[in-house]
Scaffold this motif. Structure first.
Motif, PDB file in Angstrom:
ATOM      1  N   GLY A 340       0.817  -1.208   0.000  1.00  0.00           N
ATOM      2  CA  GLY A 340       0.000   0.000   0.000  1.00  0.00           C
ATOM      3  C   GLY A 340       0.848   1.253   0.000  1.00  0.00           C
ATOM      4  O   GLY A 340       2.060   1.213   0.241  1.00  0.00           O
ATOM      5  N   LEU A 341       0.194   2.374  -0.258  1.00  0.00           N
ATOM      6  CA  LEU A 341       0.864   3.672  -0.335  1.00  0.00           C
ATOM      7  C   LEU A 341       0.273   4.652   0.661  1.00  0.00           C
ATOM      8  O   LEU A 341      -0.912   4.590   0.998  1.00  0.00           O
ATOM      9  N   ILE A 342       1.133   5.556   1.120  1.00  0.00           N
ATOM     10  CA  ILE A 342       0.680   6.723   1.873  1.00  0.00           C
ATOM     11  C   ILE A 342       1.200   7.938   1.119  1.00  0.00           C
ATOM     12  O   ILE A 342       2.405   8.079   0.913  1.00  0.00           O
ATOM     13  N   LEU A 343       0.299   8.801   0.671  1.00  0.00           N
ATOM     14  CA  LEU A 343       0.672   9.969  -0.114  1.00  0.00           C
ATOM     15  C   LEU A 343       0.612  11.209   0.774  1.00  0.00           C
ATOM     16  O   LEU A 343      -0.446  11.540   1.311  1.00  0.00           O
ATOM     17  N   THR A 344       1.757  11.882   0.936  1.00  0.00           N
ATOM     18  CA  THR A 344       1.838  13.034   1.827  1.00  0.00           C
ATOM     19  C   THR A 344       1.807  14.351   1.056  1.00  0.00           C
ATOM     20  O   THR A 344       1.968  14.379  -0.159  1.00  0.00           O
ATOM     21  N   LYS A 345       1.597  15.429   1.796  1.00  0.00           N
ATOM     22  CA  LYS A 345       1.690  16.805   1.286  1.00  0.00           C
ATOM     23  C   LYS A 345       0.699  17.115   0.164  1.00  0.00           C
ATOM     24  O   LYS A 345       0.962  17.952  -0.698  1.00  0.00           O
ATOM     25  N   LEU A 346      -0.447  16.465   0.194  1.00  0.00           N
ATOM     26  CA  LEU A 346      -1.480  16.776  -0.800  1.00  0.00           C
ATOM     27  C   LEU A 346      -2.019  18.191  -0.614  1.00  0.00           C
ATOM     28  O   LEU A 346      -2.577  18.775  -1.543  1.00  0.00           O
ATOM     29  N   ASP A 347      -1.840  18.746   0.592  1.00  0.00           N
ATOM     30  CA  ASP A 347      -2.330  20.092   0.857  1.00  0.00           C
ATOM     31  C   ASP A 347      -1.409  21.160   0.278  1.00  0.00           C
ATOM     32  O   ASP A 347      -1.744  22.336   0.312  1.00  0.00           O
ATOM     33  N   GLY A 348      -0.255  20.754  -0.288  1.00  0.00           N
ATOM     34  CA  GLY A 348       0.689  21.740  -0.796  1.00  0.00           C
ATOM     35  C   GLY A 348       0.997  21.585  -2.264  1.00  0.00           C
ATOM     36  O   GLY A 348       2.031  22.061  -2.734  1.00  0.00           O
ATOM     37  N   THR A 349       0.139  20.921  -3.019  1.00  0.00           N
ATOM     38  CA  THR A 349       0.444  20.654  -4.416  1.00  0.00           C
ATOM     39  C   THR A 349      -0.772  20.796  -5.314  1.00  0.00           C
ATOM     40  O   THR A 349      -1.903  20.611  -4.870  1.00  0.00           O
ATOM     41  N   ALA A 350      -0.504  21.123  -6.591  1.00  0.00           N
ATOM     42  CA  ALA A 350      -1.556  21.112  -7.608  1.00  0.00           C
ATOM     43  C   ALA A 350      -1.512  19.804  -8.386  1.00  0.00           C
ATOM     44  O   ALA A 350      -2.173  19.667  -9.411  1.00  0.00           O
ATOM     45  N   LYS A 351      -0.717  18.835  -7.896  1.00  0.00           N
ATOM     46  CA  LYS A 351      -0.498  17.574  -8.606  1.00  0.00           C
ATOM     47  C   LYS A 351      -1.194  16.396  -7.920  1.00  0.00           C
ATOM     48  O   LYS A 351      -0.717  15.267  -7.979  1.00  0.00           O
ATOM     49  N   GLY A 352      -2.316  16.655  -7.266  1.00  0.00           N
ATOM     50  CA  GLY A 352      -3.015  15.608  -6.540  1.00  0.00           C
ATOM     51  C   GLY A 352      -3.492  14.466  -7.416  1.00  0.00           C
ATOM     52  O   GLY A 352      -3.712  13.351  -6.942  1.00  0.00           O
ATOM     53  N   GLY A 353      -3.611  14.721  -8.723  1.00  0.00           N
ATOM     54  CA  GLY A 353      -4.055  13.682  -9.640  1.00  0.00           C
ATOM     55  C   GLY A 353      -3.075  12.544  -9.791  1.00  0.00           C
ATOM     56  O   GLY A 353      -3.403  11.522 -10.411  1.00  0.00           O
ATOM     57  N   VAL A 354      -1.868  12.672  -9.219  1.00  0.00           N
ATOM     58  CA  VAL A 354      -0.859  11.602  -9.312  1.00  0.00           C
ATOM     59  C   VAL A 354      -1.357  10.308  -8.679  1.00  0.00           C
ATOM     60  O   VAL A 354      -0.825   9.222  -8.954  1.00  0.00           O
ATOM     61  N   ILE A 355      -2.383  10.384  -7.865  1.00  0.00           N
ATOM     62  CA  ILE A 355      -2.977   9.176  -7.289  1.00  0.00           C
ATOM     63  C   ILE A 355      -3.454   8.233  -8.394  1.00  0.00           C
ATOM     64  O   ILE A 355      -3.411   7.009  -8.235  1.00  0.00           O
ATOM     65  N   PHE A 356      -3.877   8.763  -9.516  1.00  0.00           N
ATOM     66  CA  PHE A 356      -4.397   7.913 -10.602  1.00  0.00           C
ATOM     67  C   PHE A 356      -3.336   6.988 -11.190  1.00  0.00           C
ATOM     68  O   PHE A 356      -3.550   5.773 -11.236  1.00  0.00           O
ATOM     69  N   PRO A 357      -2.194   7.479 -11.666  1.00  0.00           N
ATOM     70  CA  PRO A 357      -1.199   6.531 -12.182  1.00  0.00           C
ATOM     71  C   PRO A 357      -0.661   5.591 -11.112  1.00  0.00           C
ATOM     72  O   PRO A 357      -0.363   4.434 -11.406  1.00  0.00           O
ATOM     73  N   LEU A 358      -0.557   6.059  -9.868  1.00  0.00           N
ATOM     74  CA  LEU A 358      -0.066   5.198  -8.796  1.00  0.00           C
ATOM     75  C   LEU A 358      -0.998   4.017  -8.567  1.00  0.00           C
ATOM     76  O   LEU A 358      -0.552   2.869  -8.441  1.00  0.00           O
ATOM     77  N   GLN A 359      -2.279   4.296  -8.543  1.00  0.00           N
ATOM     78  CA  GLN A 359      -3.249   3.268  -8.191  1.00  0.00           C
ATOM     79  C   GLN A 359      -3.847   2.559  -9.399  1.00  0.00           C
ATOM     80  O   GLN A 359      -4.056   1.335  -9.369  1.00  0.00           O
TER      81      GLN A 359
END
Length: 391
Positions: A340-359
């Protein structure tokens, strides 16, 4: 502008091209927030509220009314589900955390669906640009747009503003495909060992402190193992988080053998009937042989001395690094199992869509997301809530 006919390209070839490009992009430490902001060319004018923009644009005002109508039932459903203050706070926290991502993404969709009266190739091309700009990735973007085209034909959709809810539905479905069960592998009456790995600077030690606090609030007896014995002050930092949550931590002096720390932590966990043992690890670059050997040794220690324990290997990734996070996941998957993954610093980025390629593309579920600095700012990932907050 992306060529519409790229959509017809074989997706395997696209994935191979991405893997080559992303391997070249790997860096030893994540891009600092300041650098990310400069690269993105973030314009503070984007922070203008939608209401202020609509005052000068009657077309947008009309479109906003339509979108409000489309979303009304979904919003009411979310609010009815959030029966208590904590649940309501959860959605608000995710929504606030994705402010930068939503500012770029949602504004782009609003402008697109208002400006394009016809549903044609130009609309699909621009939609691809918007999705990729949010770091959703080429492969995921093409899959989303292809499914959207099919649904538009099936439902005989004629107006561009009617695409909005269908797009949300498809994006949620894509995330759900590989995240139907994103719970940690924790069993009653059995020790669970969670090994947390990741490169320097992603917020790994902080994330462990937050995760331990979450599990304790769920009634679990948690012990921490300070097996990052190489980074300066790592043991002290983890100790501070352990103290905040009143959780026991097993540690040795700096420079000690990480496997020895894990061994002692397993002994302590067994003696005290602990439910969960969370092990910190050194955050050196993932393609260095010494780190890989260290992980192998730690895994062997766990397999030998905690035989039968439930296991999770969690990779912590920094969302602000965008596609470099995808490269890191690929490299780590080559040397160890990632559950599994834990994605940090989503509150400081405009790149939140990176969850899609990861998952979606790499098929590793996102278990938790970090949306703030506080001890309670690690939230369990939920596909529908995440997509809703993006819009």
């Amino acid at each position: 502008m992306f060529d519409f006919f790229k959509r017809k390209k074989n997706k395997e070839e696209i994935r191979k091209e991405e893997e080559i490009d992303e391997t070249e992009e790997v860096v030893e430490s994540p891009i600092e927030d300041k650098e990310v902001s400069e690269e993105e060319g973030y314009d503070k004018s984007h922070d203008l509220s939608l209401e202020e923009e609509l005052e000068d644009n009657n077309e947008l005002e009309s479109f906003d009314d339509k979108i409000d109508t489309i979303n009304k039932e979904e919003i009411n459903t979310n609010e009815s589900i959030d029966d208590d203050a904590e649940a309501t706070g959860f959605f608000a926290k995710i929504k606030k955390g994705l402010t930068k991502t939503r500012s770029q993404f949602s504004q782009g969709l609003t402008n697109l669906f208002t400006r394009n009266v016809k549903i044609d190739d130009d609309l699909y091309d621009e939609l691809e640009e918007i999705l990729i700009s949010a770091d959703i990735g080429m492969t995921s973007t093409l899959e989303i747009v292809d499914e959207l085209m099919d649904e538009i034909k099936k439902r005989s959709i004629k107006e561009a503003d009617q695409i909005y809810p269908v797009l949300k539905e498809i994006m949620t479905s894509k995330l759900d495909e590989n995240n139907l069960d994103n719970n940690l592998n924790i069993e009653d009456n059995n020790l669970s060992v969670i090994l947390v790995i990741g490169v320097n600077g992603v917020g790994k030690t902080t994330t462990i402190g937050k995760l331990a606090n979450n599990l304790k609030k769920e009634g679990k007896n948690v012990i921490l193992a300070a097996a990052d014995t190489f980074r300066a002050a790592a043991i002290e930092q983890l100790g501070e988080w352990a103290e905040k949550s009143d959780i026991e931590m097993i540690s040795h002096k700096e420079g000690s053998d990480p496997s020895a720390v894990v061994f002692d932590a397993i002994k302590s966990a067994k003696a005290k009937n602990a439910d969960v043992l969370i092990c910190d690890t050194a955050g050196r670059l993932h393609n260095k042989k010494n780190l890989m050997k260290e992980l192998e040794k730690i895994n062997k220690t766990i397999d030998t001395h905690a035989k039968g324990a439930s296991r999770d290997n969690l990779l912590v990734l920094d969302a602000t690094t965008g596609q470099n996070a995808v490269s890191q996941l690929r490299e780590f998957k080559n040397v160890t199992d990632i559950s599994g993954l834990i994605l940090t610093k989503l509150d400081g980025t405009a790149k939140g869509g990176v969850i899609f390629p990861l998952q979606v593309e790499l098929e590793v579920p996102v278990k938790y997301i970090g949306v703030g600095e506080g001890i309670n700012d690690l939230e369990k990932f939920d596909s529908k809530t995440f997509v809703e907050a993006m819009f």
